[in-house]
Design an enzyme around this catalytic site. Structure first.
Site, PDB file in Angstrom:
ATOM      1  N   LYS A 180     -16.215   6.433  12.420  1.00 61.33           N
ATOM      2  CA  LYS A 180     -16.664   6.444  11.023  1.00 61.33           C
ATOM      3  C   LYS A 180     -16.339   5.077  10.429  1.00 61.33           C
ATOM      4  CE  LYS A 180     -17.241   7.452   6.595  1.00 61.33           C
ATOM      5  NZ  LYS A 180     -16.967   6.095   6.044  1.00 61.33           N
ATOM      6  N   GLU A 257      -2.783   1.609  11.683  1.00 60.49           N
ATOM      7  CA  GLU A 257      -2.520   0.218  11.292  1.00 60.49           C
ATOM      8  C   GLU A 257      -2.778   0.163   9.801  1.00 60.49           C
ATOM      9  OE1 GLU A 257      -3.208  -3.196   9.822  1.00 60.49           O
ATOM     10  OE2 GLU A 257      -4.958  -3.271  11.148  1.00 60.49           O
ATOM     11  N   CYS A 291      -5.070  -7.738   6.245  1.00 58.17           N
ATOM     12  CA  CYS A 291      -3.806  -7.007   6.174  1.00 58.17           C
ATOM     13  C   CYS A 291      -2.611  -7.860   6.595  1.00 58.17           C
ATOM     14  CB  CYS A 291      -3.874  -5.748   7.029  1.00 58.17           C
ATOM     15  SG  CYS A 291      -4.341  -6.061   8.740  1.00 58.17           S
ATOM     16  N   GLU A 389       0.549  -5.383  -2.160  1.00 59.47           N
ATOM     17  CA  GLU A 389      -0.453  -6.179  -1.448  1.00 59.47           C
ATOM     18  C   GLU A 389      -1.600  -6.480  -2.413  1.00 59.47           C
ATOM     19  OE1 GLU A 389      -2.354  -5.949   3.004  1.00 59.47           O
ATOM     20  OE2 GLU A 389      -2.293  -4.115   1.822  1.00 59.47           O
TER      21      GLU A 389
END
Length: 485
Positions: A180, A257, A291, A389
């Site tokens: 997906k 992750e 990331c 972040e």
């Protein structure tokens, strides 16, 4: 967007070897973030169609498992060759749906292809062991077998590499995959599926389930269906926690992750010029939407001014614009909401005493998804950009005095994906590398991604490792066999 091979732009989902539309008639648009205009309309598949993909994968699992490791690796090798040949078309698709500059998109295609190459070679080898038993009459061996059907959800920031890093390892192990992709960037996934089909992937061994409206229910299918034995996700920590919890109902193997908040540390004894080069590469790739990009930049007081002046000078040379423009070095953010988040982080830092050294504003004259590359000085530890972040082109600088102090600051967050630091002192290099609470460390470099290196984090940045010799083990089960002689 002009492609040499129009078959790489199918505008349908790929399920069990066929290009399909939505049984409900529901569709969704794919938007170019540089123009905010639609570039494609795709079928919005629901849970029922995802279940169809699983049914096809059951047969494919038997076929893949029956193949030798060499046979599976030869398919991956052909897939690699086809991907390299289609690099320009794939890069054009990535730039159109993701927004990254064309040069970055071409680099991603090469990186994505490298995972196909890696798992078609040394990374795809499956080893067994002979173990000395504790009893004289016994002999013990272990073998590794495919875990089974894999459900995979991938992010929008690397729409090619995040698929091949997972799928190549799974296919090498003998596991079919139902992917997906992110609703923002499904076109790259479909193009890769077409190349995989041409490479000889068995029917049902790779399905691409495109969806936006039904994303949540498809997530439930991939995490709770009993035929799916392995689930892999790259994305935010909050969503990863939710999906991992759903996997417990069938005790799936899980790889995650998740989010990062990477510290980037410059010590007084660093090569400042090298550190500046590195922070440019780490922070501003994909406009800061990776990331592992530098999110908190700690600079020791002895080189703070020198580093700040050099960084501002370099940032001032960036060319902000659409990724399709050959002169562009910084592209748009993925959505207008991402622009708002960066703007909030800047405003919060300034309200706490931070200083805007360059940039600091949305670039709405170019488009609604653009934000100026920004550098902030004298940033407080309590600000949002120091604790969260950002995922945008914002470089906040925080001054520190001692090694112990900066290690404490670097380790003060809940996540631990990547970290970077710069020093010419070898003893300090060992101390800090071991002390940082992250899964990956860059010492005197801002680039740590490599197909041969294990990729993954600790703490709330996830579990498991991708790439390297460890990557294939995420898709294998170890079986021990004891013989009495």
């Amino acid at each position: 967007m002009k492609l040499t091979d129009q078959f790489l732009f199918p505008l349908k989902a790929f399920v069990n070897g066929e290009w399909v539309t939505s049984t409900t008639g529901v569709t969704f648009e794919v938007i170019n973030p540089a123009t905010s205009k639609s570039i494609a309309v795709l079928p919005d598949l629901n849970a029922s169609q995802c279940n169809n993909a699983i049914e096809g994968a059951v047969t494919a699992a038997e076929e893949l498992k029956a193949m030798t490791s060499t046979e599976r690796r030869l398919i991956l090798r052909r897939w690699y060759d086809l991907t390299i040949a289609a690099r320009d078309d794939l890069a054009a698709i990535i730039t159109a749906e993701n927004g990254k500059p064309l040069a970055e998109a071409q680099g991603e295609v090469t990186y994505a292809a490298d995972f196909l190459d890696w798992f078609s070679g040394p990374g795809g080898r499956i080893d067994s062991q002979v173990i000395q038993a504790s009893k004289r009459e016994n002999r013990v061996i272990t073998i590794k077998q495919p875990v089974g059907i894999c459900g995979i959800i991938t992010p929008w920031n690397f729409p090619a590499a995040m698929i091949t890093r997972k799928v190549a390892a799974a296919i090498a192990a003998g596991c079919p995959c139902i992917v997906k992709p992110a609703a923002e960037t499904p076109l790259t996934a479909l193009a890769l599926a077409e190349l995989g089909r041409r490479a000889g992937l068995p029917t049902g061994s790779l399905s691409i389930v495109t969806s936006k409206k039904y994303t949540v229910e498809i997530g439930r299918v991939l995490t709770q269906h009993p035929q799916i034995r392995k689930f892999s996700f790259t994305g935010s920590t909050a969503v990863g926690k939710l999906l991992a919890a759903q996997c417990t109902s069938t005790m799936k193997r899980v790889s995650l992750e998740l989010g990062g908040n990477a510290p980037f540390i410059v010590f007084d004894d660093a090569d400042v010029e090298n550190a500046v080069d590195a922070v440019m590469a780490s922070k501003f790739r994909l406009s800061g939407q990776t990331c592992v990009c530098a999110n908190r930049v700690y600079v020791q007081d002895g080189v703070y001014e020198e580093f700040a002046v050099a960084v501002v000078r370099r940032v001032g040379k960036f060319k902000l614009g659409p990724g399709s423009d050959s002169e562009t070095t910084i592209g748009p953010l993925i959505t207008p909401q991402a622009v708002v988040k960066v703007q909030n982080h800047v405003a919060d830092a300034v309200a706490s005493g931070g200083k805007i050294l360059i940039g600091g504003m949305p670039a709405l004259d170019i488009g609604e998804c653009f934000f100026q590359p920004t550098v902030l000085g004298d940033v407080s530890l309590q600000t949002l950009c120091a604790r969260e972040e950002t995922f945008g082109p914002l470089l906040p600088m925080i001054k520190f005095q001692t090694e112990d102090e900066v290690v404490r600051m670097a380790n003060s967050v809940e996540v631990g994906l990547a970290g970077y630091f710069f020093t010419e002192n070898s003893s300090r290099a060992w101390r800090v590398a071991e002390a940082l609470e992250v899964g990956m460390v860059g010492v005197n470099t801002g680039i740590i991604s490599d197909v041969a290196s294990p990729f993954g984090g600790i703490k709330e940045s996830g579990q498991g490792r991708e790439g390297s010799f460890l990557g294939i083990d995420e898709y294998l089960e170890v079986k021990s066999i004891t013989f009495r002689v």
